[in-house]
Write an enzyme that holds these catalytic residues in place. Sequence first.
Site, mmCIF file in Angstrom:
data_model
loop_
_atom_site.group_PDB
_atom_site.id
_atom_site.type_symbol
_atom_site.label_atom_id
_atom_site.label_comp_id
_atom_site.label_asym_id
_atom_site.label_seq_id
_atom_site.Cartn_x
_atom_site.Cartn_y
_atom_site.Cartn_z
ATOM 1 C CG HIS A 57 20.458 104.007 64.274
ATOM 2 N ND1 HIS A 57 21.664 104.182 63.446
ATOM 3 C CD2 HIS A 57 20.748 104.223 65.469
ATOM 4 C CE1 HIS A 57 22.544 104.658 64.498
ATOM 5 N NE2 HIS A 57 22.142 104.528 65.666
ATOM 6 C CG ASP A 62 24.892 109.379 67.262
ATOM 7 O OD1 ASP A 62 23.716 108.854 67.665
ATOM 8 O OD2 ASP A 62 25.976 108.686 67.145
ATOM 9 C CG HIS A 117 22.226 100.312 66.721
ATOM 10 N ND1 HIS A 117 23.289 99.944 67.790
ATOM 11 C CD2 HIS A 117 21.913 101.714 66.859
ATOM 12 C CE1 HIS A 117 23.670 101.329 68.242
ATOM 13 N NE2 HIS A 117 22.786 102.033 67.780
ATOM 14 C CG ASP A 137 25.737 103.509 65.215
ATOM 15 O OD1 ASP A 137 26.607 103.772 64.632
ATOM 16 O OD2 ASP A 137 25.386 104.118 66.190
ATOM 17 C CG HIS A 179 29.518 105.388 65.531
ATOM 18 N ND1 HIS A 179 29.487 104.812 66.891
ATOM 19 C CD2 HIS A 179 28.612 106.161 65.520
ATOM 20 C CE1 HIS A 179 28.542 105.259 67.479
ATOM 21 N NE2 HIS A 179 27.845 106.292 66.625
#
Lengths: 302, 302
Positions: free
Chosen positions: A60, A64, A137, A207, A265
């Site tokens: 995405h 980061d 997410h 994520d 993560h």
Amino acid sequence: MDLTFLGTGGSVPTTKRNTVSIALRPGPEVLLFDCGEGTQRQLMASSVSFMRISQIFISHHHGDHFLGLPGLIQSMNFYGRLVPLEIFGPEGTADLVNKMLGLGVFDRQYEVTGHDLRPGDKVGGDGHHVEAFRAAHTVPSLGYIYQEHDRPGRFDREKALALGVKEGPDFSRLVNGETVRTEAAAVTPDMVLGPSRKGMRFVYSGDTAPCPEIFEACQGADVLVHEATVTSDLELKAREFGHSTAKDAATLARNAGVGTLYLVHISGRYEDAGPLLTEAIGIFPRTIIPNDLDSFILRSDK
Amino acid sequence: MDLTFLGTGGSVPTTKRNTVSIALRPGPEVLLFDCGEGTQRQLMASSVSFMRISQIFISHHHGDHFLGLPGLIQSMNFYGRLVPLEIFGPEGTADLVNKMLGLGVFDRQYEVTGHDLRPGDKVGGDGHHVEAFRAAHTVPSLGYIYQEHDRPGRFDREKALALGVKEGPDFSRLVNGETVRTEAAAVTPDMVLGPSRKGMRFVYSGDTAPCPEIFEACQGADVLVHEATVTSDLELKAREFGHSTAKDAATLARNAGVGTLYLVHISGRYEDAGPLLTEAIGIFPRTIIPNDLDSFILRSDK
């Protein structure tokens, strides 16, 4: 096949954990999943050659997960890369890649192409494909399934000879799925091949909060690399920001029958990942929290 | 005042040297010169608080000098920054900053402004200014002079009393440059103040081949941080790419009467910086090749 964790940290890197990036090496080529800032330097400190990266899959568009791309692309150029590079990600990835290529002064001598994927899209490769699935997410986000193709079962040489097949080209024909005629009868591949060997299934969550799509993706997965940003006492915070807890990831791994679970993560608030690991192994014992630059040989136990 | 080398490497980072970034800390605020990829993580490993960076000076628009900005800006936001951040650089910097702010999904809660500087432009600060000068690189490039303002000379208390000045507000008036009347006569500041103390002069070259502008900038410099990409056996290569050798930098430091020379932008071909240091100290003994994360207390010896 091996798996190297280049970065295992959360949204902000720490001195111990860089932002997220994972290298999967099924053969000579390298597939990269996410590419946080500083990934090129992590690659340099690892055994993975960054010149062999052929495809990069971005989950995405949070910084980061992709801000390592411009520097990596430029260093590949500096080292004389001429082989095209493909970058995949959710809607807007082609545009994002073009924006990154337009930063500053940079003359590139190889092709870099960004591709927008939708859930269900598959990217072909040598003996495998990578399939995108929708993750849950705060922004459009994809998880990825690396699916190695099934390989033919073992060839039973003795049985083939007993059935009258002559050693030579007919053996190859059988292995490749063709029927062979002997003087006596027709010999079909299933008569001389063992059960086909399942290809490795590797899933990367990106994520995500728990969602049905990742549960579906994890069915029969040998390896699941899943985000576990926080422990379950911070579950509400995790949900607010579209993340999972260590408990969520371990529960998924258990319920979907995953082989081994790797948690990444990890939020910078955990200087020691102990609490996350304790929480996960209580639910799913085959859990590993890798450090940056840890590498693992993967094999299917199925 | 202190100086921290966050990154000392050349165009491509190595495991030992990150791309270039230098933090100057004249007081509570931090000035950053260049900001290669991974600078935020280098800051985390140093004693320099990245939340205290007020101004960033970019020398030019090659990726190894600015690609750390997007991640640094995002992490500052993550840590709750509300204070504006100013980024300066050569022509096109305002546009470059806007492009970087538009990468991916990122909600920012503080102001970030890019400014285009021309050679000779000065940026004011608390007790100092930073002046840009033209450097000689392959793309528009600036070097920077950090000039601390001169401070008044030491106040000679005994002499002031002997001249009939009464202790109290009149002392402050004299220190602040005002003349004070006693019963006997007028006492002027020069009668009770020593010679004014020269402010520190710090020069950063950015990437540059030798040029008259940097020689001019270095006149009277206490500290020169200069690029020295290669040793002089590769002088032609250095020139082709708009770079300096260790010999060039040392010769400049000697001829311009610099206090101390620090060499940075060391090419990845030198695993050991010994050859560069040997070459430089033969010409200019007060040369240092810092490692990443080395910090130095600066003081003017003049």
